[in-house]
Every structure is written in structure tokens, then in C-alpha cells.
Write an enzyme that holds these catalytic residues in place. Structure first.
Site, PDB file in Angstrom:
ATOM      1  N   GLY A 114       0.842  -1.197   0.000  1.00 34.39           N
ATOM      2  CA  GLY A 114       0.000   0.000   0.000  1.00 34.39           C
ATOM      3  C   GLY A 114       0.880   1.252   0.000  1.00 34.39           C
ATOM      4  O   GLY A 114       2.118   1.159   0.050  1.00 34.39           O
ATOM      5  N   GLN A 115       0.268   2.404  -0.060  1.00 33.67           N
ATOM      6  CA  GLN A 115       1.026   3.663  -0.098  1.00 33.67           C
ATOM      7  C   GLN A 115       1.941   3.786   1.117  1.00 33.67           C
ATOM      8  O   GLN A 115       3.141   4.019   0.988  1.00 33.67           O
ATOM      9  CB  GLN A 115       0.074   4.866  -0.079  1.00 33.67           C
ATOM     10  CG  GLN A 115      -0.847   4.984  -1.249  1.00 33.67           C
ATOM     11  CD  GLN A 115      -1.438   6.389  -1.297  1.00 33.67           C
ATOM     12  OE1 GLN A 115      -0.800   7.314  -1.797  1.00 33.67           O
ATOM     13  NE2 GLN A 115      -2.638   6.555  -0.774  1.00 33.67           N
ATOM     14  N   ALA A 143      -5.495  -2.019   4.969  1.00 30.63           N
ATOM     15  CA  ALA A 143      -6.845  -1.473   5.195  1.00 30.63           C
ATOM     16  C   ALA A 143      -7.668  -1.624   3.927  1.00 30.63           C
ATOM     17  O   ALA A 143      -7.129  -1.819   2.842  1.00 30.63           O
ATOM     18  CB  ALA A 143      -6.771   0.005   5.579  1.00 30.63           C
ATOM     19  N   ASP A 179      -2.928 -12.356   5.241  1.00 35.68           N
ATOM     20  CA  ASP A 179      -4.273 -11.781   5.158  1.00 35.68           C
ATOM     21  C   ASP A 179      -4.713 -11.513   6.592  1.00 35.68           C
ATOM     22  O   ASP A 179      -4.939 -12.444   7.369  1.00 35.68           O
ATOM     23  CB  ASP A 179      -5.208 -12.784   4.467  1.00 35.68           C
ATOM     24  CG  ASP A 179      -6.648 -12.281   4.407  1.00 35.68           C
ATOM     25  OD1 ASP A 179      -6.971 -11.272   5.077  1.00 35.68           O
ATOM     26  OD2 ASP A 179      -7.449 -12.916   3.702  1.00 35.68           O
ATOM     27  N   TYR A 189     -16.813   3.149   5.586  1.00 38.44           N
ATOM     28  CA  TYR A 189     -15.351   3.184   5.753  1.00 38.44           C
ATOM     29  C   TYR A 189     -14.999   3.773   7.122  1.00 38.44           C
ATOM     30  O   TYR A 189     -14.268   3.157   7.908  1.00 38.44           O
ATOM     31  CB  TYR A 189     -14.708   3.994   4.625  1.00 38.44           C
ATOM     32  CG  TYR A 189     -13.247   4.314   4.833  1.00 38.44           C
ATOM     33  CD1 TYR A 189     -12.273   3.312   4.746  1.00 38.44           C
ATOM     34  CD2 TYR A 189     -12.822   5.617   5.130  1.00 38.44           C
ATOM     35  CE1 TYR A 189     -10.927   3.610   4.940  1.00 38.44           C
ATOM     36  CE2 TYR A 189     -11.476   5.916   5.326  1.00 38.44           C
ATOM     37  CZ  TYR A 189     -10.543   4.919   5.226  1.00 38.44           C
ATOM     38  OH  TYR A 189      -9.209   5.209   5.426  1.00 38.44           O
ATOM     39  N   THR A 198      -9.499   0.697   1.794  1.00 39.57           N
ATOM     40  CA  THR A 198      -9.492   2.160   1.707  1.00 39.57           C
ATOM     41  C   THR A 198     -10.398   2.711   0.597  1.00 39.57           C
ATOM     42  O   THR A 198     -10.411   3.917   0.379  1.00 39.57           O
ATOM     43  CB  THR A 198      -8.050   2.682   1.473  1.00 39.57           C
ATOM     44  OG1 THR A 198      -7.527   2.058   0.307  1.00 39.57           O
ATOM     45  CG2 THR A 198      -7.159   2.411   2.656  1.00 39.57           C
TER      46      THR A 198
END
Ligand SMILES: NC(=O)c1ccc[n+]([C@@H]2O[C@H](COP(=O)([O-])OP(=O)(O)OC[C@H]3O[C@@H](n4cnc5c(N)ncnc54)[C@H](OP(=O)(O)O)[C@@H]3O)[C@@H](O)[C@H]2O)c1
Length: 293
Positions: free
Chosen positions: A10-11, A61, A37, A126, A63
Site C-alpha cells: 500500500g502507499q 486497510a 491476510d 469506511y 481504503t
């Protein structure tokens, strides 16, 4: 320190992995969804028991804010249950957990910046699932840090900066929401903040566990953020011409999930506790070429 990173592609996960790879004092296990996972408690327990981290950083997450409105079960599985399993496992092995959360836990109607003790009232799935994750982490693990951030952009993954540069190269004009305000936050700065906190925990410093806000300054609207992105891109010769930008209202841009109009987070607490400065997102944009991939 022994650091387990989840959601490593992820980022924020990518930035954490890159930065910690250069740290000779850190033994790092960075895993993606295929290898760990977080919604599978048996797998979480097995990885944590075997690796025995001193620090777990959960960068995994769900997102996709709008998709979450339909993917309710999946959102809660990833944003509440996964963090809960990680926190529980951390507690068993005596590790601390550093968990990332969001401005979307707030309704967005406050005048001024949100502080950590402000009342939460998420408006969509979310935000609700992320808030449930915060609660679970705090309940399951004594040594927990919950870092709420906002408007994340990094070189890897999808984000507003990349979307703007992509759309700006093909369109003459763009409509950008001008009545939602927040602090764009560079993923590398989030990773750096988490690593600084991790080091303080690992060296046995007495720190206050709990919730901290971390995001960028100055606060802007999405429209103003887009202006800066294109000014930077033109200034650095990445694009020839800035597209026309029209400031529109949230009402003019309906989305499945309601967004907070005020996402401004105060970074005073993290600054006082750890001397961590707000993310300087304008500096992070200087390397604008890096966001074109
Ligand atoms: N992005 C924002 O603007 C923003 C704003 C405020 C707060 N935050 C919070 O900041 C944190 C990091 O966000 P980000 O932007 O780095 O997110 P991201 O780029 O979407 O990365 C999330 C990562 O989690 C992985 N993941 C999803 N489900 C998983 C599972 N069950 N097990 C393990 N990994 C799983 C994803 O893998 P796949 O690609 O395989 O799905 C992805 O690599 C999150 O907690 C997010 O809620 C983000």
C-alpha cells in the site's frame, strides 16, 4: 527492533518497507495480503508467534471509501477484525501495535482543527469500520498507537496527485471540489512518524500510548491542492499547460459515501509528545515526476 509490517504494497506500507530497509537496527518482515491476510486470525497468530515482533505496524486497510458502502462485511473484516487479531496477537507476544486510522471517523462539521479527544461520528461504512478498528486495537493491546491521518499521497498506489496528473494530461478543464478542507499528507512522512514512534517504544522510553493525529500543513481545499499540483508540474516542466480548474461544491459532485467537509487534524499532540512535525506536503510534491507512474 523486530518490525512486522502488514499491507506492505500500500502507499504507507511501501514507504515503511523502503525506509526500514535502510535501518541496520531493524529486522523487518514486510508482508502483503497474499502472505498475511489480516482477516485470517490463524494466519495472523502463526506469523506473529513465529516472527516474534517487538513492533507491529498495520498498514493494511480497505481504503475504497465509496466501494465500502456496498462491501460492508469486507470493510469490517479488514478495518475492524484484522486490526483486532493483530492487536490481540501483539498483546500475547508483548509487542506494541502501531495502527493507522483516518479523519473519516469525524463528521466534519467542527469549526477549526480536530483534536484527538473530539467526539467521533463517522458518516459512512469506511469511517465506521475504521473507528471500530480503533476501538478493537485499544481494547486488545495495552501498547497501542493509533495514528489518524488524512488525504494520503505517495509515489506508490493510487491517490489524488496521480489522478490529477493523469486527468490533467488528457483534459482541458477539471472540476474540483472546493468546499472540503484538509491536510494532504505524504506517505513517506507517515512512515517516518511511525518509525520514530516505534524507535521510542523499542528503546523503552516512557511514552503515552493512545491516539495521535498526523497530517499535512498548510490545510487546503481539494481545489487548492489541485492548483498546487499543477503549478508544481508546470513549474518543473512535467506538463506544458495547466488545465482550467473549476471549483465546485460537494453537492455538485455526489458520491456514494459522504465525505467530511472539515478534515483538518491538529498535529499539536504528536509534536509535543514526539517532536514530530506536520507533513510538509508541498516539499513532498517537489519531486512531482515520482507521481506519474
Ligand atoms: N489513502 C488515504 O487517503 C487515507 C486517508 C486517511 C487514512 N488512511 C489510512 O492510512 C492507512 C494506509 O492507507 P494507504 O493509503 O496506504 O492504503 P492503500 O494504499 O489502499 O493500501 C492498503 C493495503 O492494504 C492491503 N490489504 C487490504 N486488505 C488486506 C488484508 N485482508 N490483509 C492484508 N493486507 C490487506 C491492500 O492490498 P491489496 O492492494 O491487495 O488490496 C493494500 O496494499 C490505512 O489504514 C488507511 O485507512 C488513508
Amino acid at each position: 527492533m523486530r518490525v512486522l509490517i502488514t499491507g506492505c504494497y500500500g502507499q504507507v506500507g511501501c514507504s515503511l518497507t523502503d525506509q526500514l530497509a535502510k535501518d541496520a537496527n531493524a529486522t523487518v518482515l514486510a508482508l502483503d495480503r497474499d502472505s498475511l491476510d489480516i482477516t485470517n486470525q490463524d494466519v495472523v497468530n502463526a506469523v506473529v508467534t513465529e516472527f516474534k515482533p517487538t513492533i507491529i505496524i498495520n498498514a493494511a486497510a480497505h481504503t475504497a471509501v465509496d466501494r465500502a458502502e456496498e462491501e460492508v462485511e469486507l470493510s469490517y473484516a479488514i478495518n475492524r477484525d484484522g486490526p483486532k487479531y493483530l492487536a490481540k496477537a501483539a498483546q500475547v507476544v508483548g509487542a506494541a501495535i502501531l495502527h493507522i486510522s483516518t479523519d473519516y471517523v469525524f463528521e466534519g462539521d467542527k469549526v477549526g482543527e480536530y483534536v484527538e479527544s473530539d467526539i467521533t461520528n463517522p458518516q459512512g461504512i469506511y469511517g465506521k469500520s475504521k473507528l471500530a478498528g480503533e476501538t478493537a486495537v485499544a481494547e486488545m493491546c495495552d501498547k497501542h498507537i493509533i495514528l489518524r491521518t488524512a488525504w494520503v499521497f505517495g509515489e506508490k498506489g493510487n491517490n489524488f496527485v496521480k489522478t490529477m496528473l493523469r486527468l490533467g494530461s488528457t483534459r482541458d478543464a477539471l472540476n474540483i471540489v472546493g468546499d472540503q478542507f484538509g491536510g494532504p499528507t505524504y506517505a513517506g512522512d507517515i512512515a517516518n512518524a511511525l518509525i520514530q514512534i516505534a524507535k521510542r517504544i523499542d528503546q523503552g522510553d516512557v511514552i503515552e500510548f493512545g491516539i495521535y493525529h498526523f497530517s499535512g500543513l498548510p490545510h487546503v481545499s481539494w481545489y487548492e491542492f489541485a492548483e498546487t499540483i499543477f503549478d508544481t508540474a508546470v513549474g518543473q516542466g512535467l506538463i506544458q499547460k495547466k488545465p482550467g480548474l473549476n471549483s465546485i461544491t460537494t453537492e455538485q459532485y455526489p458520491t456514494p459515501a459522504k465525505r467530511p467537509s472539515n478534515s483538518r487534524l491538529s498535529t499539536e499532540k504528536i509534536n509535543n509528545a514526539f517532536a514530530i512535525e506536520a507533513s510538509n506536503w508541498k516539499t513532498a510534491l517537489n519531486n512531482i515526476q515520482a507521481y506519474t507512474g
